[in-house]
Design an enzyme around this catalytic site. Structure first.
Site, PDB file in Angstrom:
ATOM      1  N   ASP A 103     -44.147  52.451  14.305  1.00 43.20           N
ATOM      2  CA  ASP A 103     -44.446  51.021  14.193  1.00 43.20           C
ATOM      3  C   ASP A 103     -45.846  50.714  14.723  1.00 43.20           C
ATOM      4  OD1 ASP A 103     -43.636  51.663  16.795  1.00 43.20           O
ATOM      5  OD2 ASP A 103     -42.654  49.733  17.139  1.00 43.20           O
ATOM      6  N   ARG A 104     -46.248  51.384  15.790  1.00 41.38           N
ATOM      7  CA  ARG A 104     -47.585  51.159  16.352  1.00 41.38           C
ATOM      8  C   ARG A 104     -48.662  51.648  15.380  1.00 41.38           C
ATOM      9  NH1 ARG A 104     -47.590  54.001  22.022  1.00 41.38           N
ATOM     10  NH2 ARG A 104     -49.631  52.973  22.218  1.00 41.38           N
TER      11      ARG A 104
ATOM     12  N   TYR B  33     -54.529  59.694  19.844  1.00 39.98           N
ATOM     13  CA  TYR B  33     -53.360  60.045  20.649  1.00 39.98           C
ATOM     14  C   TYR B  33     -53.352  61.548  20.918  1.00 39.98           C
ATOM     15  CZ  TYR B  33     -49.214  57.504  22.275  1.00 39.98           C
ATOM     16  OH  TYR B  33     -48.297  56.822  23.030  1.00 39.98           O
TER      17      TYR B  33
ATOM     18  N   GLY C  90     -45.417  56.079  18.207  1.00 38.49           N
ATOM     19  CA  GLY C  90     -44.406  55.298  17.503  1.00 38.49           C
ATOM     20  C   GLY C  90     -44.904  54.879  16.130  1.00 38.49           C
TER      21      GLY C  90
ATOM     22  N   LEU D 296     -34.307  44.404  11.930  1.00 39.00           N
ATOM     23  CA  LEU D 296     -34.789  45.000  10.683  1.00 39.00           C
ATOM     24  C   LEU D 296     -35.583  43.936   9.946  1.00 39.00           C
ATOM     25  CD1 LEU D 296     -32.782  47.104   8.103  1.00 39.00           C
ATOM     26  CD2 LEU D 296     -34.123  45.138   7.359  1.00 39.00           C
TER      27      LEU D 296
ATOM     28  N   ASN E 206     -36.050  48.356  17.247  1.00 37.14           N
ATOM     29  CA  ASN E 206     -34.956  48.596  18.179  1.00 37.14           C
ATOM     30  C   ASN E 206     -33.859  47.546  18.092  1.00 37.14           C
ATOM     31  OD1 ASN E 206     -35.811  50.992  19.785  1.00 37.14           O
ATOM     32  ND2 ASN E 206     -37.585  49.708  20.195  1.00 37.14           N
ATOM     33  N   SER E 207     -34.226  46.321  17.741  1.00 38.42           N
ATOM     34  CA  SER E 207     -33.225  45.258  17.708  1.00 38.42           C
ATOM     35  C   SER E 207     -33.222  44.456  16.417  1.00 38.42           C
ATOM     36  CB  SER E 207     -33.430  44.302  18.891  1.00 38.42           C
ATOM     37  OG  SER E 207     -34.743  43.756  18.871  1.00 38.42           O
TER      38      SER E 207
END
Length: 255
Positions: A104-105, A95, A102, A13, A10-11
Site C-alpha cells: 500500500d505504501r 528501502y 508494504g 477494502l 487491515n480494516s
C-alpha cells in the site's frame, strides 16, 4: 466485462473501476474475512473479469477475496512492492529490502507521483497504522522513495491506552491546547502524536532542500487534517492514492 482495482487494508477494502480510481467504494471488513453481499452482487452485476490489487490484510482475508473473484470467473492479481517502477516516470525504492515495503505504501507513492509530478511529496496515510513516507524528484521524470515512518494510528493508540491501563476510557473528545479533563487529554495526546510525525517529516525534508506537498489519506486523516491545513498551505487530501498507483501500474503493463 469490467476490470477493477482493489486496495485491501487491515480494516477496510477499497475498490474502483480500473478507469475511474477517482470514485472509489469502501467496505469496512474489520478483519472478518467475509465480503459484504452487496459487494459480491455489484461485482457480479458489473461482470468483473479482472481484478488488480494490493493487500496488507491477513492472508485469510486476501484468500477469501481472491476465492470469491474466482467463483465469478474473475482473475485476481495481487501486486507487491518492487525495487523500481518504470512507466511515464521512474520511481526507485531506497528501502533496504524493497520487497518488504508494504504494497500500500509503494502504490500510494506511485499514485502520488502520478498526480503531482516534479514535486517533493510527503505521503501520509492515517488508518489502523499511520505511515508517513517521503518521495523526492531526482531528475527529469525520475523520483526516489526515500523511506518513512510507521506508528499506531489514532484508534490503535486509543485502544492501547484503554487496554494497558485500569481507568483510562476509550472515548474520543476534542483537541485543545490545555486539556482540562481526561478524555480531552487523551484526544489531544493522540492528535498531537500524529501531527508530530508529519511535522517532523516535513522538517527533515526541508533540511535536504525538498519542502514537500503533503498528501493526506486514510480514514483517520480527518482527525488531523484541520490542524495540518492550519500550519501548512501545500496540503492535498486524497483517499484514493493506492488506487491511482495501481491504475498507473496496470496501464503501464497493458501499454
Amino acid at each position: 466485462m469490467a476490470s477493477i482495482l482493489i486496495d485491501l487494508g487491515n480494516s477496510a477494502l477499497k475498490w474502483s473501476l480500473l478507469d475511474d480510481p477517482e470514485n472509489p467504494f469502501t467496505y469496512v471488513h474489520e478483519s472478518s474475512g467475509i465480503l459484504d453481499e452487496k459487494i459480491k452482487d455489484k461485482w457480479q452485476e458489473l461482470g468483473v473479469k479482472n481484478a488488480y490489487g494490493c493487500t496488507v490484510a491477513s492472508d485469510w482475508i486476501a484468500h477469501s477475496t481472491k476465492n470469491f473473484l474466482s467463483s465469478i470467473g474473475a482473475q485476481c492479481t495481487w501486486f507487491t512492492a518492487k525495487k523500481e517502477f518504470t512507466g511515464d516516470f521512474i520511481l526507485k525504492s531506497n528501502y533496504d529490502h524493497p520487497e518488504l515495503l508494504g504494497a500500500d505504501r509503494w502504490f500510494a507513492a506511485i499514485g502520488s507521483v502520478a498526480l503531482h509530478k516534479d514535486e517533493p511529496l510527503l505521503v501520509c496515510h492515517l488508518g489502523t497504522a499511520s505511515t508517513i513516507d517521503s518521495v523526492i524528484p531526482t531528475g527529469i521524470g525520475e523520483y526516489v522513495f526515500l523511506g518513512g515512518r510507521i506508528a499506531p494510528g489514532p484508534a490503535m493508540m486509543r485502544e492501547g491506552l484503554a487496554r494497558g491501563t485500569s481507568h483510562l476510557p476509550r472515548a474520543f473528545g476534542r483537541r485543545t491546547d490545555f486539556p482540562t479533563n481526561t478524555i480531552d487529554a487523551i484526544t489531544t495526546g493522540i492528535v498531537d502524536s500524529q501531527l508530530g510525525l508529519i511535522e517532523r517529516a516535513v522538517r527533515e525534508m526541508e533540511g535536504i532542500g525538498a519542502t514537500p506537498k503533503i498528501l493526506l489519506a486514510g480514514g483517520a486523516s480527518k482527525v488531523v487534517a484541520p490542524y495540518i491545513q492550519q500550519e501548512f498551505d501545500n496540503v492535498d487530501i486524497r483517499h484514493n492514492l493506492v488506487l491511482h498507483g495501481l491504475a498507473t501500474m496496470v496501464r503501464e503493463q497493458n501499454h
